[in-house]
Enzyme design. Structure first.
Site, PDB file in Angstrom:
ATOM      1  N   HIS A   1       0.765  -1.296  -0.240  1.00 48.11           N
ATOM      2  CA  HIS A   1       0.002  -0.078   0.071  1.00 48.11           C
ATOM      3  C   HIS A   1       0.779   1.145   0.036  1.00 48.11           C
ATOM      4  O   HIS A   1       0.611   2.193  -0.758  1.00 48.11           O
ATOM      5  CB  HIS A   1      -1.013   0.092   1.097  1.00 48.11           C
TER       6      HIS A   1
ATOM      7  N   TYR B   1       2.418   5.660  -2.454  1.00 48.08           N
ATOM      8  CA  TYR B   1       2.239   7.164  -2.176  1.00 48.08           C
ATOM      9  C   TYR B   1       3.682   7.439  -2.939  1.00 48.08           C
ATOM     10  O   TYR B   1       4.157   8.716  -3.016  1.00 48.08           O
ATOM     11  CB  TYR B   1       2.430   7.247  -0.730  1.00 48.08           C
TER      12      TYR B   1
ATOM     13  N   HIS C   1      -9.409   0.967 -11.647  1.00 44.94           N
ATOM     14  CA  HIS C   1      -9.035   2.018 -10.630  1.00 44.94           C
ATOM     15  C   HIS C   1      -7.712   2.486 -10.704  1.00 44.94           C
ATOM     16  O   HIS C   1      -7.407   3.439 -10.881  1.00 44.94           O
ATOM     17  CB  HIS C   1      -9.375   1.196  -9.337  1.00 44.94           C
ATOM     18  N   PHE C   2      -6.687   1.559 -10.753  1.00 45.81           N
ATOM     19  CA  PHE C   2      -5.446   2.011 -10.518  1.00 45.81           C
ATOM     20  C   PHE C   2      -4.828   2.639 -11.778  1.00 45.81           C
ATOM     21  O   PHE C   2      -3.626   3.064 -11.792  1.00 45.81           O
ATOM     22  CB  PHE C   2      -4.395   1.072  -9.788  1.00 45.81           C
ATOM     23  N   HIS C   3      -5.278   2.408 -13.209  1.00 46.14           N
ATOM     24  CA  HIS C   3      -4.836   3.140 -14.205  1.00 46.14           C
ATOM     25  C   HIS C   3      -5.608   4.565 -14.146  1.00 46.14           C
ATOM     26  O   HIS C   3      -4.746   5.305 -14.622  1.00 46.14           O
ATOM     27  CB  HIS C   3      -5.349   2.392 -15.336  1.00 46.14           C
TER      28      HIS C   3
ATOM     29  N   ARG D   1      -9.461 -10.302 -13.509  1.00 48.64           N
ATOM     30  CA  ARG D   1      -8.199  -9.584 -13.929  1.00 48.64           C
ATOM     31  C   ARG D   1      -7.271 -10.558 -13.881  1.00 48.64           C
ATOM     32  O   ARG D   1      -7.476 -11.733 -13.887  1.00 48.64           O
ATOM     33  CB  ARG D   1      -7.903  -8.385 -13.063  1.00 48.64           C
ATOM     34  N   ARG D   2      -6.059 -10.295 -14.591  1.00 48.34           N
ATOM     35  CA  ARG D   2      -4.838 -11.066 -14.545  1.00 48.34           C
ATOM     36  C   ARG D   2      -5.173 -12.443 -15.188  1.00 48.34           C
ATOM     37  O   ARG D   2      -4.977 -13.519 -14.807  1.00 48.34           O
ATOM     38  CB  ARG D   2      -4.351 -11.424 -13.035  1.00 48.34           C
TER      39      ARG D   2
HETATM   40  C1  HEM Z   1       0.399   2.506 -22.006  1.00 52.91           C
HETATM   41  C2  HEM Z   1      -0.864   2.156 -21.996  1.00 52.91           C
HETATM   42  C3  HEM Z   1      -1.292   1.193 -20.970  1.00 52.91           C
HETATM   43  C4  HEM Z   1      -1.889  -0.115 -21.354  1.00 52.91           C
HETATM   44  C5  HEM Z   1      -2.635  -0.382 -22.718  1.00 52.91           C
HETATM   45  C6  HEM Z   1      -2.261  -0.802 -20.140  1.00 52.91           C
HETATM   46  C7  HEM Z   1      -3.015  -2.082 -19.859  1.00 52.91           C
HETATM   47  C8  HEM Z   1      -3.345  -2.850 -19.145  1.00 52.91           C
HETATM   48  C9  HEM Z   1      -4.010  -4.173 -18.965  1.00 52.91           C
HETATM   49  C10 HEM Z   1      -5.070  -4.300 -20.045  1.00 52.91           C
HETATM   50  C11 HEM Z   1      -3.974  -4.500 -17.749  1.00 52.91           C
HETATM   51  C12 HEM Z   1      -4.734  -5.641 -17.111  1.00 52.91           C
HETATM   52  C13 HEM Z   1      -4.341  -6.940 -17.594  1.00 52.91           C
HETATM   53  C14 HEM Z   1      -4.981  -8.219 -16.744  1.00 52.91           C
HETATM   54  O1  HEM Z   1      -5.191  -7.994 -15.597  1.00 52.91           O
HETATM   55  O2  HEM Z   1      -4.941  -9.367 -17.300  1.00 52.91           O
HETATM   56  C15 HEM Z   1      -3.078  -3.796 -17.069  1.00 52.91           C
HETATM   57  C16 HEM Z   1      -2.602  -4.188 -15.949  1.00 52.91           C
HETATM   58  C17 HEM Z   1      -1.660  -3.407 -15.105  1.00 52.91           C
HETATM   59  N1  HEM Z   1      -1.109  -2.094 -15.428  1.00 52.91           N
HETATM   60 FE1  HEM Z   1      -1.559  -1.116 -17.247  1.00 52.91          FE
HETATM   61  N2  HEM Z   1      -1.709  -0.304 -19.011  1.00 52.91           N
HETATM   62  C18 HEM Z   1      -1.129   0.932 -19.529  1.00 52.91           C
HETATM   63  C19 HEM Z   1      -0.284   1.699 -18.757  1.00 52.91           C
HETATM   64  C20 HEM Z   1       0.021   1.647 -17.449  1.00 52.91           C
HETATM   65  C21 HEM Z   1       0.646   2.216 -16.648  1.00 52.91           C
HETATM   66  C22 HEM Z   1       1.228   3.762 -17.015  1.00 52.91           C
HETATM   67  C23 HEM Z   1       0.828   1.912 -15.469  1.00 52.91           C
HETATM   68  C24 HEM Z   1       1.547   2.499 -14.134  1.00 52.91           C
HETATM   69  C25 HEM Z   1       2.421   3.409 -13.899  1.00 52.91           C
HETATM   70  C26 HEM Z   1       0.270   0.745 -15.575  1.00 52.91           C
HETATM   71  C27 HEM Z   1       0.302  -0.323 -14.491  1.00 52.91           C
HETATM   72  C28 HEM Z   1      -0.207  -1.516 -14.582  1.00 52.91           C
HETATM   73  C29 HEM Z   1      -0.256  -2.587 -13.270  1.00 52.91           C
HETATM   74  C30 HEM Z   1       0.412  -2.586 -12.121  1.00 52.91           C
HETATM   75  C31 HEM Z   1      -1.105  -3.604 -13.603  1.00 52.91           C
HETATM   76  C32 HEM Z   1      -1.293  -4.799 -13.065  1.00 52.91           C
HETATM   77  C33 HEM Z   1      -0.497  -5.998 -12.999  1.00 52.91           C
HETATM   78  C34 HEM Z   1      -0.976  -7.254 -12.629  1.00 52.91           C
HETATM   79  O3  HEM Z   1      -2.206  -7.605 -12.317  1.00 52.91           O
HETATM   80  O4  HEM Z   1      -0.043  -7.900 -12.163  1.00 52.91           O
HETATM   81  N3  HEM Z   1      -0.291   0.460 -16.717  1.00 52.91           N
HETATM   82  N4  HEM Z   1      -2.866  -2.724 -17.890  1.00 52.91           N
HETATM   83 CU   LIG Z   2      -3.873   0.102  -0.802  1.00 59.80          CU
END
Ligand code: HEM
Ligand SMILES: [Cu+2]
Length: 582
Positions: free
Chosen positions: A251, A255, A402-404, A465-466
């Protein structure tokens, strides 16, 4: 109220006056700090580029729009790369860059030893390269590495030892970076006894104290459990204990994503709006609240975990709700500063002042759009934080939705936007491709509007997700709003726009870095106007960082002492340990 002097007028930012070109660029005044800032940001932007390309692969794969790049089995290596490169490396290398700049700028001096700064940077870099190698090895059949453990690397998932060793080295690098800034502060303090800590330095100190507390959890997890497990030195670990240690860090890490953005919103955005910070004391209070409250909340990521006592989940939820306070304070202070700036620029009316803001300035527009998305992310975060309502969206696509908005936009878009302003100062070169930079924040905003909205709604319909294969056999999701097809398309189109936005940003940065230095007129400078209400309007106890640190540690002990004790008491390596009842 102090009365504004000339340099604070809005035209001081945009115009190309002789007065500005007389001012030395940051890179000329503090070349060593500028170099470390540049290097850190270079790594950060490289991680962003790779992470964004993986992002579009995922978005197209899981929506079944285009599956030609990877197989579903490789999806998890890609997703691990996306999470680690973006959530850990893009963000934290940006943090070390902007904090190096902020330390040097606010203290008016170089860091004490350029060699030491280079050491922590290289340590972080080699750690990051090791970890990335382990992850991407998973995509190449002939390489015996893999690390498809996702960025939360929960046991019993196991990665190649290189993955954990890299993380450990990277972490130690960040600790040394903090030590470097704190040392610079002590040197400054010796020369300036009795003075108030400059605001940027204050933010850096509180953030890093938070980092030292928070990273302790993940360091213990990696060094004492996961690394030995992957090396075969121990047979088993307690998944509950290691998850708890991860979320002890997991968590507060948000920050470290957010603080560089807050740092920019409080100290630079008011100037970009043509005004001044509304209140320096409020900014200090906000950072103190984060220091105190950010760690004793980690159990809110484990609401669904058996073995964590309910009462302690409840304490975590209560603390989480208190954490809304500093974010509300921020919304108030930052908007008030922007309104002041807009009115200085001639804006009038109840909301009409919004039109007077410099929406064509990419640094301003990016920060402001990021702030708007952050508000939306805050609302979906309140749902996540509620212990009972959380079970509705737990592990669904709602969560990445949420976190995007938070890390993926509030932090990421602010980091990109502020780079448009900062990069010229640390390179001594004018921003190139200004037109692309001007459009870029809007491309990101629209892309994220589509992707995040659809992810939230798909999550409500139960889409997990995932996973590379979100569809179950003989089962149809029942959307509350819209259709599944429309959501899938929005995710695919939104994700593609986002990746385009990232590529546009990197083009501008690369173009600027490679450009000629020219006549040295930058159009931007790092002079920051005095706040409307300055530090002298607040009690000195706010600057007693040691006191706040002690309170933070006490709260952590209250929130975590008992549960961790009970997980360890029945065997720290024993997966079958019975839960502690409360
Ligand atoms: C550039 C464009 C981006 C696209 C197209 C994108 C797309 C996605 C998608 C579709 C997922 C979900 C995948 C799943 O759960 O199966 C994901 C997960 C995630 N994204 Fe992005 N994202 C983008 C940018 C970012 C940025 C800028 C960050 C953080 C600075 C970020 C952090 C994350 C994280 C932490 C996850 C979770 C990974 C996990 O579940 O282990 N993403 N993203
Ligand atoms: Cu948290």
């Amino acid at each position: 109220m102090a009365h504004p002097h000339k340099s604070e007028q809005p035209q001081a930012y945009e115009s190309d006056t002789a007065q500005l070109s007389d001012r030395l660029a940051f890179v000329d005044k503090f070349p060593s700090a500028a170099r470390i800032t540049r290097l850190s940001m270079g790594v950060s932007f490289t991680a962003l580029t790779i992470g964004a390309l993986l992002g579009i692969v995922q978005a197209l794969h899981r929506t079944n729009v285009f599956r030609g790049v990877i197989s579903s089995a490789d999806y998890y290596s890609v997703l691990t790369g996306h999470g680690v490169l973006l959530a850990l490396f893009f963000t934290i290398f940006f943090l070390t860059g902007i904090f190096t700049w902020g330390t040097s700028r606010s203290l008016g001096r170089e860091l004490p030893s350029p060699r030491f700064s280079l050491v922590w940077f290289l340590l972080m870099l080699s750690g990051a390269v090791m970890t990335a190698t382990a992850i991407f090895g998973g995509l190449v059949g002939q390489i015996p590495f893999s690390a498809d453990v996702l960025y939360t690397f929960y046991a019993p998932l196991q990665a190649h030892p290189l993955f954990y060793a890299g993380l450990a080295a990277w972490l130690v690098g960040t600790w040394l970076a903090g030590a470097d800034w704190i040392r610079a502060y002590y040197h400054w303090r010796q020369d300036n006894p009795g003075e108030r800590i400059p605001l940027q330095m204050f933010m850096i100190l509180t953030t890093m104290l938070m980092w030292y507390i928070a990273t302790l959890g993940v360091a213990v997890e990696v060094v004492f459990f996961l690394l030995p497990l992957s090396l075969g030195l121990i047979e088993s670990v307690d998944p509950l204990l290691t998850r708890t240690l991860f979320w002890f860090f997991g968590h507060p890490v948000v920050y470290f994503w957010l603080m560089p953005a807050y740092f920019a919103w409080y100290t630079v955005l008011p100037k970009l709006s043509g005004g001044r910070l509304f209140s320096d004391p409020l900014a200090r209070v906000v950072f103190i609240l984060f220091l105190i409250l950010s760690t004793p909340v980690g159990f809110h990521h484990q609401y669904a975990d058996p073995g964590v006592p309910e009462g302690f989940k409840f304490i975590a939820m209560t603390n989480t709700m208190f954490l809304l306070l500093p974010s509300f304070l921020t919304a108030f202070t930052v908007v008030a500063s922007m309104e002041y700036g807009a009115r200085q620029r001639g804006g009038t009316g109840y909301l009409g002042w919004l039109k007077a803001l410099p929406w064509g300035n990419p640094a301003f527009a990016g920060c402001a759009l990021a702030g708007i998305m952050f508000a939306a992310g805050g609302f979906s975060g309140i749902i996540n934080a509620g212990m009972n309502i959380n079970s509705l969206i737990h592990n669904t696509l709602w969560v990445p939705g949420h976190f995007h908005l938070t890390v993926g936009t509030a932090s990421a878009l602010t980091m990109m936007a502020i780079s448009y302003w900062l990069y010229p100062q640390i390179t001594g070169k004018r921003l190139q491709f200004y037109g692309i930079a001007q459009v870029q924040p809007y491309v990101w905003f629209i892309g994220m509007g589509l992707m995040s909205n659809a992810m939230h709604r798909a999550g409500l319909a139960g889409v997990p997700r995932r996973t590379a294969e979100p569809q179950y056999q003989q089962f149809d999701f029942m959307p509350v709003l819209g259709s599944m097809l429309e959501m899938r398309l929005q995710i695919a189109i939104g994700g593609s726009l986002l990746t385009l936005g990232a590529v546009m940003f990197v083009l501008v940065m690369a173009g600027t870095w490679l450009a000629e230095r020219g006549r040295g007129r930058l159009r931007v400078d790092s002079h920051l106007p005095e706040p409307i209400s300055g530090p002298s309007d607040s009690p000195r106890v706010l600057d007693n960082v040691r006191l706040w640190f002690v309170i933070a540690v006490v709260l952590v002990v209250i929130a975590y002492g008992f549960p961790i004790y009970s997980m360890v008491a029945d065997g720290a390596l024993n997966p079958a340990a019975p839960p502690f009842p409360v």
